[in-house]
Structures are given as C-alpha cells and as structure tokens.
Design an enzyme around this catalytic site. Structure first.
Site, PDB file in Angstrom:
ATOM      1  N   SER A  98       8.996  -3.987  18.264  1.00 44.60           N
ATOM      2  CA  SER A  98       7.616  -3.659  18.658  1.00 44.60           C
ATOM      3  C   SER A  98       7.030  -2.807  17.542  1.00 44.60           C
ATOM      4  CB  SER A  98       7.603  -2.904  19.984  1.00 44.60           C
ATOM      5  OG  SER A  98       8.293  -1.687  19.870  1.00 44.60           O
ATOM      6  N   HIS A 107      11.686  -5.369  24.556  1.00 48.56           N
ATOM      7  CA  HIS A 107      13.103  -5.110  24.345  1.00 48.56           C
ATOM      8  C   HIS A 107      13.995  -5.738  25.409  1.00 48.56           C
ATOM      9  CE1 HIS A 107      12.300  -1.378  21.618  1.00 48.56           C
ATOM     10  NE2 HIS A 107      11.931  -2.522  21.087  1.00 48.56           N
ATOM     11  N   GLU A 118      10.454   1.426  27.363  1.00 51.70           N
ATOM     12  CA  GLU A 118      11.670   2.243  27.470  1.00 51.70           C
ATOM     13  C   GLU A 118      11.500   3.353  28.488  1.00 51.70           C
ATOM     14  OE1 GLU A 118      13.339   3.658  23.706  1.00 51.70           O
ATOM     15  OE2 GLU A 118      11.934   2.308  22.726  1.00 51.70           O
ATOM     16  N   GLU A 164      18.260  -1.853  23.343  1.00 50.42           N
ATOM     17  CA  GLU A 164      18.648  -0.472  23.058  1.00 50.42           C
ATOM     18  C   GLU A 164      19.698   0.030  24.047  1.00 50.42           C
ATOM     19  OE1 GLU A 164      14.797   1.387  22.793  1.00 50.42           O
ATOM     20  OE2 GLU A 164      14.667   0.729  20.709  1.00 50.42           O
ATOM     21  N   ASP A 216       8.649   5.378  26.771  1.00 54.98           N
ATOM     22  CA  ASP A 216       7.936   4.783  25.638  1.00 54.98           C
ATOM     23  C   ASP A 216       7.250   3.537  26.192  1.00 54.98           C
ATOM     24  OD1 ASP A 216       6.905   3.703  23.388  1.00 54.98           O
ATOM     25  OD2 ASP A 216       8.827   3.297  22.394  1.00 54.98           O
ATOM     26  N   GLU A 267       5.221   8.117  25.312  1.00 51.25           N
ATOM     27  CA  GLU A 267       4.981   7.612  23.948  1.00 51.25           C
ATOM     28  C   GLU A 267       4.086   6.374  23.986  1.00 51.25           C
ATOM     29  OE1 GLU A 267       8.768   7.068  22.023  1.00 51.25           O
ATOM     30  OE2 GLU A 267       7.982   5.529  20.665  1.00 51.25           O
ATOM     31  N   ASP A 279       3.763   6.778  18.111  1.00 49.86           N
ATOM     32  CA  ASP A 279       4.765   5.997  17.366  1.00 49.86           C
ATOM     33  C   ASP A 279       4.030   4.872  16.634  1.00 49.86           C
ATOM     34  OD1 ASP A 279       6.864   4.516  16.376  1.00 49.86           O
ATOM     35  OD2 ASP A 279       7.504   3.714  18.295  1.00 49.86           O
ATOM     36  N   LYS A 316      10.354   7.570  12.109  1.00 52.01           N
ATOM     37  CA  LYS A 316      11.263   6.466  11.780  1.00 52.01           C
ATOM     38  C   LYS A 316      11.120   6.227  10.283  1.00 52.01           C
ATOM     39  CE  LYS A 316      10.513   3.893  16.134  1.00 52.01           C
ATOM     40  NZ  LYS A 316       9.619   2.879  16.739  1.00 52.01           N
ATOM     41  N   HIS A 320      15.694   5.858  16.241  1.00 52.06           N
ATOM     42  CA  HIS A 320      16.313   4.597  15.788  1.00 52.06           C
ATOM     43  C   HIS A 320      15.289   3.465  15.874  1.00 52.06           C
ATOM     44  CE1 HIS A 320      17.268   3.187  20.150  1.00 52.06           C
ATOM     45  NE2 HIS A 320      16.080   3.724  20.045  1.00 52.06           N
ATOM     46  N   LYS A 335      16.048  10.190  19.461  1.00 47.07           N
ATOM     47  CA  LYS A 335      15.897   9.072  20.399  1.00 47.07           C
ATOM     48  C   LYS A 335      16.683   7.902  19.840  1.00 47.07           C
ATOM     49  CE  LYS A 335      12.233   5.960  21.943  1.00 47.07           C
ATOM     50  NZ  LYS A 335      11.043   5.279  21.447  1.00 47.07           N
TER      51      LYS A 335
HETATM   52  P1  PGA Z   1      11.172  -0.842  17.811  1.00 51.92           P
HETATM   53  O1  PGA Z   1      11.140   0.027  19.130  1.00 51.92           O
HETATM   54  O2  PGA Z   1      12.270  -0.368  16.978  1.00 51.92           O
HETATM   55  O3  PGA Z   1      11.330  -2.234  18.344  1.00 51.92           O
HETATM   56  O4  PGA Z   1       9.826  -0.650  17.145  1.00 51.92           O
HETATM   57  C1  PGA Z   1      11.382   1.381  19.191  1.00 51.92           C
HETATM   58  C2  PGA Z   1      10.177   2.135  19.652  1.00 51.92           C
HETATM   59  O5  PGA Z   1       9.106   1.542  19.907  1.00 51.92           O
HETATM   60  O6  PGA Z   1      10.238   3.356  19.720  1.00 51.92           O
HETATM   61 ZN    ZN Z   2       7.941   3.481  20.402  1.00 51.60          ZN
END
Ligand code: PGA
Ligand code: ZN
Length: 405
Positions: free
Chosen positions: A41, A152, A161, A204, A239, A280, A305, A330, A358, A381
């Site tokens: 995503s 996911h 999430e 995840e 999230d 998030e 994010d 990230k 991650h 996270k």
């Molecule tokens: P992604 O998801 O690694 O698929 O982007 C993680 C997140 O959105 O925090």
């Molecule tokens: Zn996110």
C-alpha cells in the site's frame, strides 16, 4: 580514512516471495549487507521502486553494480552524507526513478552497517554518530500487528492493520505480553470463525477475518486485552491506509460509500469506545485538511504514512497544517539513510513523534530496530509474532535494549 573497495548487489526474495535486492558494501574489515523491503500500500510520492516489466529487480541490481559502484568505490566508508548526496545527484530525479529507490536505499544502509562493523560498534551506536535526534521514549513502544485487512489480506475489512501496543518500557515484558495476547486472540478467532481461519496469516502476520464490520477487529482486540488481564495496560492502534479504499472522492467500505466527514465521525466514535493510542492514514494521502480536522477533534495521535512518505517537505507541510502528531519512518520510502535521518530530525524539532516501520514485504534484516532504538523513537511497528521476518526485528530491539543494563 577507510576506502570502499567493492559494492555488490544480488537478488534475494522477500517475505511474499518476490525478488528484491541484497546489497553488500565492502571496505577492508568493514562489510555490511542490507536486504531491501517492499511495500504494497505504497504512497504515490514514495521513492520509486524500480522493477523490470515482469516484476524482477535486475535493472536495480545493474544500477548498483555499475553506475553507483563506479561513483562510490574509493570514497571514505564514513562519509555517509557525502555518499548519499552523490547518489542523489547521480539519480537526479525527484523520486529516485532513474536508479531506483530500492537500489539507493540498499547501498545507503549497507554502507552504514559496514561503517559500524569497521568501527566494531553496533549499528545503533554508529547511527548516533550520524545524527542527533531528540528522543521520545527510553525504548520504543512495540506496535504489534494482530488483524490484517485492506491490501494486506483477502478480507472484507477495509482498515489495513489493527495493532496491540503493550504499555511498558521493557521490551522483554512487551514481548511476554504479546505472546499472551496472541494466544488469547487465537482462541477468540478460532471460536468465532473456526480453526482454519485462525491459521490464516496476512502479509504482516495478522489474522484475516472472513466477515465483520470495521468495528469487529477493535472488539476482538479489546476482548483479547481483557481476557489476557491487560485491561489498562495495552493500547490499540490502527493503520487505516485509507487511500486503498478511496474511490472517486469517497471512501468505499463493503459496498457502502462514506464522505470524509462521515469517516471522521466513525474514528471519533471508535476513540471513545476503545483504548486507541494512534490512527495512521485515516484519509486519502493528499487530504492534509481532513487529517487536521480529525487531529483537532481528538487527543489520539494521528499518524502520517502515505501522507508524508518519510519526506521532509511533506512532513513540514503536515506539521504546518496541524495534520499529525506522529509520523511513520520507512527508509525505503525516501531512498537514502541521510534523508531519513533528516526527516526524523525535523519531526523531533517540531515535537512530532517518529514510529519506525517495516514494509509488508519484508526481509530478515533487522536494521530498523537499531534505527528506532538509536534515537528513542516513539514506536517500532514491525508486524506480528507469527512471522519470523518480523520477530527478528523485535528480538533485535530486545537485545539492544538490554545492552549496558
Ligand atoms: P506497506 O504497508 O508496506 O504495504 O506500505 C505498511 C503500512 O502501510 O504501514
Ligand atoms: Zn501505513
């Protein structure tokens, strides 16, 4: 001065079995390898992940082994910011689309790991030499993933999430609590949906619910907290990754359309019902105002994010508009370690907390645990305890948090 003598990129597989890069930087005794993760995503303004037409990474690998290697070999291993600047200039695009953000972050982090090795210190200690960033906590909160939805998992639950966050400063205690919560949630899911569903694992490591509403994961999470005896000692975090169900100006969940205002009301009611620590990406990634409206209405921290993609100028915009109180970090979203540290530094200058994260496609690399620990970040996270590539990172955090105690 310790000269870099070689840089080698090879193909590896991520946790979804997709090809990714494993990059090694060599400088005498100092060798460092970083295995690059990959999102699903992804924010549209993230550094470009360079893939071949069929999904491979051979072009990104070639860029490391030819273009980047040619520029960097011979430079001082300890010149992280100079080397990152050189890579950024060599790429020359706004989103690393020439070399590939997956190629650039591979080199950048492998370099820092090699430098730490050459100095015979831990990566988190070396990171502290590279930047001075105001801590939020002694040890990061563990953002443990328990229920997956959105992109996911194959589930009708739109929110991506649902996490449990033990309220303790001890990683060991947090992991102990996580195991008990995990067992309790397993029993709850198995009883409600059957053992087969309880055995299913999202990207995840969370449970994948075959039915239910957006409220169901919160209800089950709260039940797991209470049945484990952790009432008042464990938060819930979400999230939403709302860009993934934003269609033509509205949010579509299970066939029903919601306006941003209606969705905001849903969040506010969830925060009143459940012990929520943070939310998030509650809205589409360009909706700075909607984030701000929600943040104004609640004490719960709103987290950027896809909104901010570890990019300092987007972060500055989000802070200026009052959109967020925390930001996801990230490194592969921006493409170099120096830029990642810059964004983290800016966040903490403006009293925004960092949650290091991650990606949904992960590797066995544990560098992000060092990154989160080095600067006393608010959170780490990194998925659930049901997937080994995630456990490795929590275990690394536990290990380094105990060093020197
Ligand atoms: P992604 O998801 O690694 O698929 O982007 C993680 C997140 O959105 O925090
Ligand atoms: Zn996110």
């Amino acid at each position: 001065m310790q000269k870099i003598t070689d840089i080698i990129a090879r193909e590896a597989a991520d946790s979804r079995g997709r090809p990714t890069l494993s990059v090694t930087v060599v400088a005498g005794e100092g060798t460092g390898t970083f295995d690059v993760p990959s999102g699903a995503s992804t924010g549209s303004l993230e550094a470009c992940e360079l893939r071949d037409v069929g999904g491979g990474v051979s072009r990104a690998i070639d860029n490391v082994n030819s273009l980047i290697k040619r520029e960097i070999v011979g430079m001082d291993l300890h010149d992280q910011s100079k080397i990152d600047a050189k890579i950024i200039a060599l790429d020359g695009t706004v989103n690393k689309s020439k070399l590939g953000g997956n190629a650039t972050i591979g080199v950048s982090i492998a370099l820092a790991k090699a430098a730490a090795k050459a100095e015979n210190i831990e990566p988190f200690e070396y990171l502290r030499q590279l930047a001075s960033i105001k801590p939020s906590r002694k040890v990061p909160y563990l953002y443990l993933n328990y229920i997956n939805g959105g992109k996911h998992a194959k589930s009708p639950i739109a929110f991506q999430e649902h996490m449990l966050v033990p309220d303790t400063e001890s990683v060991t205690e947090a992991l102990e609590m996580a195991k008990i919560l995990e067992k309790s949630l397993y029993e709850i899911v198995a009883k409600k949906y059957g053992a087969e569903v309880a055995a299913e694992v999202g990207d995840e490591g969370g449970y994948v619910l075959p039915n239910g509403t957006y409220e169901t994961p919160f209800e089950l999470s709260e039940q797991a907290i209470n049945e484990s005896g952790f009432g008042g000692k464990c938060f819930i975090a979400a999230d939403i990754a709302a860009s993934s169900f934003f269609e033509n100006g509205s949010y579509v969940m299970q066939g029903k359309s919601y306006s941003a205002d209606e969705l905001r009301e849903i969040y506010v009611s969830l925060t009143k019902k459940f012990p929520i620590l943070s939310i998030e990406d509650p809205f589409f990634e360009e909706s700075f105002e909607d984030f701000a409206k929600l943040q104004k209405q609640t004490d719960v921290r709103i987290v950027g994010d896809d909104l901010t993609v570890t990019n300092k100028s987007l972060l500055t915009r989000a802070i200026g508009m009052g959109s967020i109180r925390s930001v996801i970090i990230k490194p592969n979203q921006i493409g170099t370690l120096s830029e990642t540290l810059d964004t983290m530094h800016e966040a903490r200058l403006r009293d925004v907390d960092c949650i290091v994260s991650h990606r949904s496609g992960e590797t066995n690399d544990d560098f992000i645990a060092d990154l989160a620990f080095a600067f006393g970040c608010f959170g780490l996270k990194t998925g659930s305890l049901r997937k080994p590539e995630r456990v490795i990172k929590y275990k690394r955090l536990e290990k380094i948090s105990l060093m020197g105690e």
